[in-house]
Write a protein that holds these residues in place. Structure first.
Motif, mmCIF file in Angstrom:
data_model
loop_
_atom_site.group_PDB
_atom_site.id
_atom_site.type_symbol
_atom_site.label_atom_id
_atom_site.label_comp_id
_atom_site.label_asym_id
_atom_site.label_seq_id
_atom_site.Cartn_x
_atom_site.Cartn_y
_atom_site.Cartn_z
ATOM 1 N N THR A 1 0.712 -1.032 -0.182
ATOM 2 C CA THR A 1 -0.201 0.027 0.078
ATOM 3 C C THR A 1 1.046 1.266 0.036
ATOM 4 O OG1 THR A 1 -1.630 -1.712 1.311
ATOM 5 C CG2 THR A 1 -1.962 1.095 1.121
ATOM 6 N N SER A 2 0.714 2.144 -0.993
ATOM 7 C CA SER A 2 1.525 3.208 -0.879
ATOM 8 C C SER A 2 0.530 4.946 -0.611
ATOM 9 C CB SER A 2 1.771 3.782 -2.010
ATOM 10 O OG SER A 2 2.650 2.553 -2.605
ATOM 11 N N THR A 3 0.805 5.522 -0.067
ATOM 12 C CA THR A 3 0.109 6.651 0.513
ATOM 13 C C THR A 3 0.911 7.942 -0.273
ATOM 14 O OG1 THR A 3 -0.309 5.970 2.864
ATOM 15 C CG2 THR A 3 -0.339 7.697 2.493
ATOM 16 N N SER A 4 -0.032 8.837 -0.547
ATOM 17 C CA SER A 4 0.314 9.832 -1.352
ATOM 18 C C SER A 4 0.979 10.604 -0.633
ATOM 19 C CB SER A 4 -0.464 10.658 -2.159
ATOM 20 O OG SER A 4 -0.856 9.836 -2.924
ATOM 21 N N THR A 5 1.816 11.844 -0.342
ATOM 22 C CA THR A 5 2.105 12.998 0.659
ATOM 23 C C THR A 5 3.740 13.885 0.211
ATOM 24 O OG1 THR A 5 3.272 13.359 3.093
ATOM 25 C CG2 THR A 5 3.991 11.556 1.354
ATOM 26 N N HIS A 6 3.229 14.726 1.142
ATOM 27 C CA HIS A 6 4.084 15.843 -0.002
ATOM 28 C C HIS A 6 5.895 15.844 0.875
ATOM 29 C CE1 HIS A 6 0.322 17.210 -1.035
ATOM 30 N NE2 HIS A 6 1.450 17.243 -2.200
ATOM 31 N N CYS A 7 6.923 15.832 -0.159
ATOM 32 C CA CYS A 7 8.425 16.427 0.588
ATOM 33 C C CYS A 7 7.835 18.056 1.795
ATOM 34 C CB CYS A 7 8.870 16.429 -0.312
ATOM 35 S SG CYS A 7 10.906 17.120 0.052
ATOM 36 N N PRO A 8 8.757 18.295 3.165
ATOM 37 C CA PRO A 8 8.583 18.629 3.708
ATOM 38 C C PRO A 8 9.914 19.597 3.811
ATOM 39 C CG PRO A 8 9.403 16.767 4.381
ATOM 40 C CD PRO A 8 9.542 16.358 3.189
ATOM 41 N N TYR A 9 10.055 19.708 2.638
ATOM 42 C CA TYR A 9 11.922 20.814 2.215
ATOM 43 C C TYR A 9 11.214 22.288 1.438
ATOM 44 C CZ TYR A 9 14.491 16.945 4.868
ATOM 45 O OH TYR A 9 14.667 16.520 5.486
ATOM 46 N N CYS A 10 10.620 22.039 0.467
ATOM 47 C CA CYS A 10 10.553 23.884 0.358
ATOM 48 C C CYS A 10 9.262 23.795 -0.507
ATOM 49 C CB CYS A 10 11.642 23.652 -1.417
ATOM 50 S SG CYS A 10 11.239 22.662 -2.604
ATOM 51 N N ALA A 11 9.347 24.625 -1.133
ATOM 52 C CA ALA A 11 7.417 25.547 -1.020
ATOM 53 C C ALA A 11 6.835 24.828 -2.518
ATOM 54 C CB ALA A 11 7.354 26.782 -1.262
ATOM 55 N N PHE A 12 7.873 24.114 -3.287
ATOM 56 C CA PHE A 12 7.232 23.094 -4.370
ATOM 57 C C PHE A 12 6.351 22.008 -3.699
ATOM 58 C CE2 PHE A 12 10.750 24.412 -7.596
ATOM 59 C CZ PHE A 12 9.342 24.520 -8.371
ATOM 60 N N GLN A 13 6.390 21.310 -2.473
ATOM 61 C CA GLN A 13 5.847 20.376 -2.178
ATOM 62 C C GLN A 13 5.662 19.733 -3.170
ATOM 63 O OE1 GLN A 13 4.273 20.853 1.163
ATOM 64 N NE2 GLN A 13 5.907 22.168 1.221
ATOM 65 N N CYS A 14 7.290 18.857 -3.146
ATOM 66 C CA CYS A 14 6.941 17.996 -4.584
ATOM 67 C C CYS A 14 5.657 16.571 -4.460
ATOM 68 C CB CYS A 14 8.062 17.216 -4.428
ATOM 69 S SG CYS A 14 9.100 18.726 -5.687
ATOM 70 N N GLY A 15 5.543 15.890 -4.909
ATOM 71 C CA GLY A 15 4.247 14.801 -4.347
ATOM 72 C C GLY A 15 5.434 12.934 -4.154
ATOM 73 N N MET A 16 5.258 12.829 -3.653
ATOM 74 C CA MET A 16 5.879 11.520 -2.324
ATOM 75 C C MET A 16 4.791 10.369 -2.796
ATOM 76 S SD MET A 16 8.634 13.757 -0.372
ATOM 77 C CE MET A 16 9.796 12.314 0.596
ATOM 78 N N LEU A 17 5.340 9.436 -2.576
ATOM 79 C CA LEU A 17 4.403 8.114 -1.868
ATOM 80 C C LEU A 17 4.586 7.534 -1.015
ATOM 81 C CD1 LEU A 17 3.665 6.506 -6.204
ATOM 82 C CD2 LEU A 17 1.806 7.806 -3.963
ATOM 83 N N PHE A 18 5.012 7.250 -0.332
ATOM 84 C CA PHE A 18 5.451 6.743 0.940
ATOM 85 C C PHE A 18 4.611 5.028 1.190
ATOM 86 C CE2 PHE A 18 4.747 5.259 5.879
ATOM 87 C CZ PHE A 18 6.208 5.745 5.959
ATOM 88 N N THR A 19 5.443 4.508 0.870
ATOM 89 C CA THR A 19 5.380 2.716 1.273
ATOM 90 C C THR A 19 6.370 2.318 2.485
ATOM 91 O OG1 THR A 19 5.133 2.987 -0.790
ATOM 92 C CG2 THR A 19 5.189 0.753 0.472
ATOM 93 N N GLY A 20 5.508 1.667 3.277
ATOM 94 C CA GLY A 20 5.692 0.655 4.800
ATOM 95 C C GLY A 20 5.860 1.624 5.671
ATOM 96 N N SER A 21 6.266 1.306 6.984
ATOM 97 C CA SER A 21 5.914 1.585 7.974
ATOM 98 C C SER A 21 7.008 2.734 8.521
ATOM 99 C CB SER A 21 5.735 0.527 9.242
ATOM 100 O OG SER A 21 7.471 -0.033 9.326
ATOM 101 N N ALA A 22 6.638 2.876 9.549
ATOM 102 C CA ALA A 22 7.363 4.209 10.238
ATOM 103 C C ALA A 22 9.046 3.000 10.498
ATOM 104 C CB ALA A 22 7.158 4.989 11.448
ATOM 105 N N ASP A 23 9.210 2.368 10.443
ATOM 106 C CA ASP A 23 10.072 1.754 10.798
ATOM 107 C C ASP A 23 10.722 1.039 10.136
ATOM 108 O OD1 ASP A 23 9.729 2.165 14.021
ATOM 109 O OD2 ASP A 23 7.849 -0.077 14.225
ATOM 110 N N SER A 24 10.000 1.460 8.709
ATOM 111 C CA SER A 24 10.682 0.225 7.600
ATOM 112 C C SER A 24 10.072 1.620 6.633
ATOM 113 C CB SER A 24 10.742 -0.813 7.337
ATOM 114 O OG SER A 24 11.144 -1.278 6.526
#
Length: 175
Positions: free
Chosen positions: A10-33
């Motif tokens: 399962t992938s969760t759509s999120t955004h990069c936290p670093y600049c105002a572009f807020q690039c789209g990212m996909l987060f897969t896995g858990s906080a541990d991995s």
């Protein structure tokens, strides 16, 4: 399918936290991995990311990462605290500092990663709630590297408050 297998696929759509572009990212896995990848469907970055974005998940596993507030005890040692206690202490100290040294003794430090709306709210908070004109942001320290990274990865040196692909629909552009 087991919970672990489901989590891994399962992938969760999120955004990069670093600049105002807020690039789209996909987060897969858990906080541990965690596994992060660029979101090819996101119009700003179309899957491309700078090195800060690509390596951002490493912070989740860092052994020195703070996961709870810490407050100094009477001996000056840091101890774990709950969020309500920590936020009450911050509010009390802000009020005390302003009372003792004037409103100009309090300042707000923002981030270049804030959207226009968040930057506006931070400014309002500083001027209305804290009654201070002292507002700055991290651009003096890190945005020069972010600008270089975005030029290399996206061809631009500043974030925009809208998807770049929307420019083609503009009837007027003011620079």
């Amino acid at each position: 399918m087991t919970t672990a297998q489901h989590q891994a696929t399962t992938s969760t759509s999120t955004h990069c936290p670093y600049c105002a572009f807020q690039c789209g990212m996909l987060f897969t896995g858990s906080a541990d991995s965690p596994t992060l990848s660029g979101n090819s469907q996101f119009p700003v970055n179309r899957g491309a990311m700078c090195v800060k974005g690509w390596t951002s998940s490493e912070l989740l596993r860092h052994p020195d990462r703070l996961t709870t507030p810490l407050i100094r005890n009477s001996l000056g040692e840091l101890e774990r605290a709950d969020w309500d206690t920590a936020l009450d202490l911050i509010a009390t100290n802000l009020i005390q500092t302003a009372d003792d040294h004037g409103r100009d003794s309090v300042a707000v430090f923002g981030s270049g990663a804030l959207t226009n709306e968040k930057a506006y709210l931070l400014g309002k908070f500083a001027r209305v709630a804290l009654d201070t004109p002292n507002i700055d942001y991290n651009g003096r320290f890190c945005m020069s590297s972010a600008a270089a990274a975005t030029v290399r990865s996206l061809g631009l040196d500043r974030g925009m408050p809208f998807p770049i692909e929307d420019i083609r629909y503009a009837q007027t552009i003011l620079l």
